[in-house]
Design a protein around this motif. Structure first.
Motif, PDB file in Angstrom:
ATOM      1  N   ALA A 171       0.830  -1.197   0.000  1.00 30.23           N
ATOM      2  CA  ALA A 171       0.000   0.000   0.000  1.00 30.23           C
ATOM      3  C   ALA A 171       0.871   1.258   0.000  1.00 30.23           C
ATOM      4  N   ASP A 174       2.447   1.997   3.237  1.00 30.32           N
ATOM      5  CA  ASP A 174       3.657   1.228   3.579  1.00 30.32           C
ATOM      6  C   ASP A 174       4.903   1.913   3.018  1.00 30.32           C
ATOM      7  N   GLY A 197       5.724  -5.841  -1.155  1.00 27.53           N
ATOM      8  CA  GLY A 197       4.851  -6.433  -0.162  1.00 27.53           C
ATOM      9  C   GLY A 197       5.335  -7.789   0.314  1.00 27.53           C
ATOM     10  N   SER A 265       8.902  -4.397   5.125  1.00 28.20           N
ATOM     11  CA  SER A 265       8.305  -4.653   6.437  1.00 28.20           C
ATOM     12  C   SER A 265       9.338  -4.510   7.547  1.00 28.20           C
ATOM     13  N   THR A 272       3.505  -5.625   5.827  1.00 26.84           N
ATOM     14  CA  THR A 272       2.858  -4.777   4.833  1.00 26.84           C
ATOM     15  C   THR A 272       1.385  -5.178   4.695  1.00 26.84           C
ATOM     16  N   ALA A 273       0.620  -4.300   4.082  1.00 28.85           N
ATOM     17  CA  ALA A 273      -0.819  -4.558   3.920  1.00 28.85           C
ATOM     18  C   ALA A 273      -1.048  -5.875   3.200  1.00 28.85           C
ATOM     19  N   ASP A 274      -1.982  -6.670   3.712  1.00 32.28           N
ATOM     20  CA  ASP A 274      -2.337  -7.921   3.060  1.00 32.28           C
ATOM     21  C   ASP A 274      -3.115  -7.608   1.779  1.00 32.28           C
ATOM     22  N   GLU A 277      -6.916  -8.906   1.602  1.00 33.74           N
ATOM     23  CA  GLU A 277      -7.787  -8.121   2.477  1.00 33.74           C
ATOM     24  C   GLU A 277      -7.985  -6.716   1.930  1.00 33.74           C
ATOM     25  N   PHE A 278      -6.912  -6.137   1.397  1.00 34.85           N
ATOM     26  CA  PHE A 278      -6.984  -4.793   0.825  1.00 34.85           C
ATOM     27  C   PHE A 278      -7.984  -4.758  -0.329  1.00 34.85           C
TER      28      PHE A 278
END
Length: 290
Positions: A171, A174, A197, A265, A272-274, A277-278
């Motif tokens: 994202a 991040d 990511g 990370s 980091t954003a999954d 899910e994002f």
């Protein structure tokens, strides 16, 4: 003083927010912008807003006067980035800036991705300038896939030529957190950070996540390069732009946008954003907003 170019853009605003959150006084942040009118909210927070376009070297030199650390966020228009970035680098040298961080591209010196040559050339300019530097080689952004999500959901189909290629996207938040960490940290001089990511995805997995979030079928359809080009030009894209878009998918198929580096990370101190899910959340929001 810490300066951010492109400060009113999506990434620039997030970096400034992270700097403030970390306790950096607003008066020690310089927002270099093309339009003061778009930075009124930043000025209202006490941030030093200075107007300079990437094409104006003298204005850039004035804007960077008194700055110790600079984040050069890459220009947004392909094809003219190198001369624009050269202006910023030369202005930084003239203004006596002590350190420059640059938002580059994942494996900019070796990837075949069509965006890479300008980033590679910029990195070479920075090295030749003698400025202490860090290259933030950002991978793909998750937000690259959610700008026109309502239309994607309505069509129910994502087309492309990426095959089973995987994308290690993160994202914007991040990447912004990483930039802020480097600007506020020490020991990053001379480092090249390959950022992406923690979890990769295929476009088929992305389509399934959109479907789950939207509650309606969304599938990925693999095309040939000529067929995909025809779809894009049929949608109104100029031939050159269509070729560029097809090239990005071909890069995904080659693995150019996948990385097993976890430097991002590690740098921000959290996962980091999954991506799944994002994408689910973005699809659900697009449906509710529509």
């Amino acid at each position: 003083m810490i300066a951010i170019t492109g400060a009113t853009g999506h990434l620039g605003r997030l970096v400034i927010a992270d700097l403030l959150k970390a306790g950096t006084p607003a008066e020690q942040i310089v927002a270099v912008v093309r339009s003061a009118g778009k930075a009124e909210d930043l000025a209202a927070q006490g941030i030093d807003v200075r107007v300079a376009d990437y094409g104006q070297r003298d204005a850039l030199t004035a804007a960077l006067t008194g700055v110790q650390r600079l984040l050069l966020i890459s220009a947004s228009e392909p094809g003219v980035r190198v001369p624009q970035h050269r202006n910023v680098v030369e202005a930084a040298v003239a203004a006596g800036v002590g350190y420059l961080a640059y938002t580059s591209l994942l494996r900019a010196d070796t990837t075949q991705l069509n965006l890479a040559p300008e980033h590679k050339a910029t990195e070479e300019l920075i090295v030749a300038s003698g400025l202490p530097y860090t290259f933030l080689r950002n991978g793909w952004y998750l937000e690259n896939y959610t700008g026109d999500l309502a239309a994607t959901i309505a069509r129910g189909t994502i087309v492309g030529v990426a095959g089973d290629g995987r994308v290690s996207a993160a994202a914007r938040a991040d990447y912004a957190a990483a930039a802020a960490a480097v600007l506020l940290g020490s020991g990053f001089e001379g480092q090249i950070l390959e950022l992406g990511g923690d979890t990769s995805f295929t476009l088929a997995e992305q389509a399934a996540a959109f479907a789950a979030g939207a509650g309606t079928p969304v599938v990925y359809q693999q095309l040939t390069a000529p067929a995909y080009t025809e779809v894009l030009t049929g949608a109104g894209l100029p031939a050159g732009v269509a070729e560029f878009v097809v090239g990005i998918d071909q890069a995904i198929a080659r693995g150019d946008l996948e990385t097993d580096s976890h430097q991002l990370s590690q740098l921000i101190g959290r996962p980091t954003a999954d991506p799944i899910e994002f994408f689910r959340a973005a699809a659900a929001q697009a449906v509710s907003a529509g």
